[in-house]
Design a protein around this motif. Sequence first.
Motif, short mmCIF file in Angstrom:
data_model
loop_
_atom_site.label_atom_id
_atom_site.label_comp_id
_atom_site.label_asym_id
_atom_site.label_seq_id
_atom_site.Cartn_x
_atom_site.Cartn_y
_atom_site.Cartn_z
N MET A 32 0.83 -1.20 0.00
CA MET A 32 0.00 0.00 0.00
C MET A 32 0.87 1.26 0.00
O MET A 32 0.51 2.26 -0.61
CB MET A 32 -0.92 0.01 1.22
N CYS B 147 -2.37 -0.85 -9.70
CA CYS B 147 -2.35 0.02 -8.52
C CYS B 147 -3.77 0.44 -8.14
O CYS B 147 -4.16 0.36 -6.97
CB CYS B 147 -1.48 1.25 -8.81
N VAL C 205 -6.14 5.41 0.14
CA VAL C 205 -4.97 4.58 0.42
C VAL C 205 -4.44 4.88 1.82
O VAL C 205 -4.10 3.96 2.57
CB VAL C 205 -3.85 4.82 -0.62
N GLN D 154 -8.19 9.03 -4.33
CA GLN D 154 -7.55 7.74 -4.16
C GLN D 154 -6.47 7.80 -3.08
O GLN D 154 -6.32 6.89 -2.29
CB GLN D 154 -6.96 7.29 -5.51
N ASN E 37 1.90 1.71 -3.44
CA ASN E 37 0.77 2.25 -4.20
C ASN E 37 0.59 3.74 -3.92
O ASN E 37 0.28 4.52 -4.82
CB ASN E 37 -0.51 1.48 -3.86
N GLU F 3 -5.66 -2.57 -6.74
CA GLU F 3 -5.23 -2.93 -5.38
C GLU F 3 -5.70 -1.93 -4.34
O GLU F 3 -5.86 -2.27 -3.17
CB GLU F 3 -3.71 -3.03 -5.31
N THR F 4 -5.90 -0.69 -4.77
CA THR F 4 -6.34 0.32 -3.81
C THR F 4 -7.87 0.41 -3.77
O THR F 4 -8.42 1.37 -3.24
CB THR F 4 -5.72 1.68 -4.11
N VAL G 150 0.60 -1.29 -14.90
CA VAL G 150 1.03 -1.03 -13.53
C VAL G 150 0.04 -0.11 -12.83
O VAL G 150 -0.32 -0.31 -11.66
CB VAL G 150 2.46 -0.43 -13.51
N ILE G 151 -0.44 0.90 -13.56
CA ILE G 151 -1.39 1.84 -12.96
C ILE G 151 -2.75 1.17 -12.72
O ILE G 151 -3.39 1.36 -11.68
CB ILE G 151 -1.55 3.09 -13.86
#
Lengths: 148, 148
Positions: free
Chosen positions: A100, B54, B93, B89, A103, B57-58, B50-51
Amino acid sequence: MRYSIGQAAKKMNLTAHTLRYYDKEGLLPFVQKTSAGQRVFTEQDMEWLVIIECLKETGLQLKEIKQYIDWCQQGDCTLEKRLNMFKQQKKKVEEQIMKMQKNLEKVNFKIAYYEEAVKNGSVDVYKRNKCLAEQKERLFGNLTESGK
Amino acid sequence: MRYSIGQAAKKMNLTAHTLRYYDKEGLLPFVQKTSAGQRVFTEQDMEWLVIIECLKETGLQLKEIKQYIDWCQQGDCTLEKRLNMFKQQKKKVEEQIMKMQKNLEKVNFKIAYYEEAVKNGSVDVYKRNKCLAEQKERLFGNLTESGK
DNA sequence: TTAATCTTTAGAGTTTACTCTAAGTCAAGC
DNA sequence: GCTTGACTTAGAGTAAACTCTAAAGATTAA
């Protein structure tokens, strides 16, 4: 203090439906019922719910949580299994926190990127701002260049 | 460097099936195809992945990620929307990291608890160890006593 | 060139964790 | 006593994100 299913649900930010579902799945064997068949949640039961929530949030599936609950019901002979489960879980949570944080770095980069882009009214950022271009390499380049 | 769907999947720890699914859902409009119809992933495409990873995952859903991708395709008039999305975001996070740290505390408590229990071969921990009993109050009591 | 491996599509199936419905029972306030 | 709202069950339905299949075409290595 005792709670009806609705009160317990409210306290845990869940719905009564969800608690009944958990019960059906075997996650709440400790919850007692009145003679009329209605569930009564004690303070202790609420602590169980907090742990179930914690395990759920840290990525365990309901059936894995049930496994843990089952071990608890089985008594002292499962103490080591339970200890090991939490040790494993600790590793997983620490990994999740690190992930995280990575991220967060990516998101922070994107904020910097779009702030620059908005300022100039265009996405053409890296030419003006070498610092961002380098940051991009650091955050994204490594994954796309290394490893192969 | 260019990647086939299988190579791209391997690099991202996904399956080719998943990447095709993402494409079908409109998350990969930038990925080109050869004349024979096979997808080719460029380095830039990998950065998109990758974004996407990300954002996934968030906690963003694929359709919310698609919204972002769509904004990117629409050009500079959506720059502020994209900036705001990442600002939101960021908050999410940070909250997730804090939540995970609380979960880690709970897990650490349980490890301490079970280590004590294993040592004594019994779950009867709080009578012997007042320190753990207090910790328990701090970690679980607040949720079950306060708030109502 | 031929086998093995990869990729393509459309579309069906799966898993997880809810989420809701129906039909009925229970409890609290007036 | 009656109404209102909360509770009960079994079971059906849903959403999200894959996951897999089949049948065909493309690519690679010997």
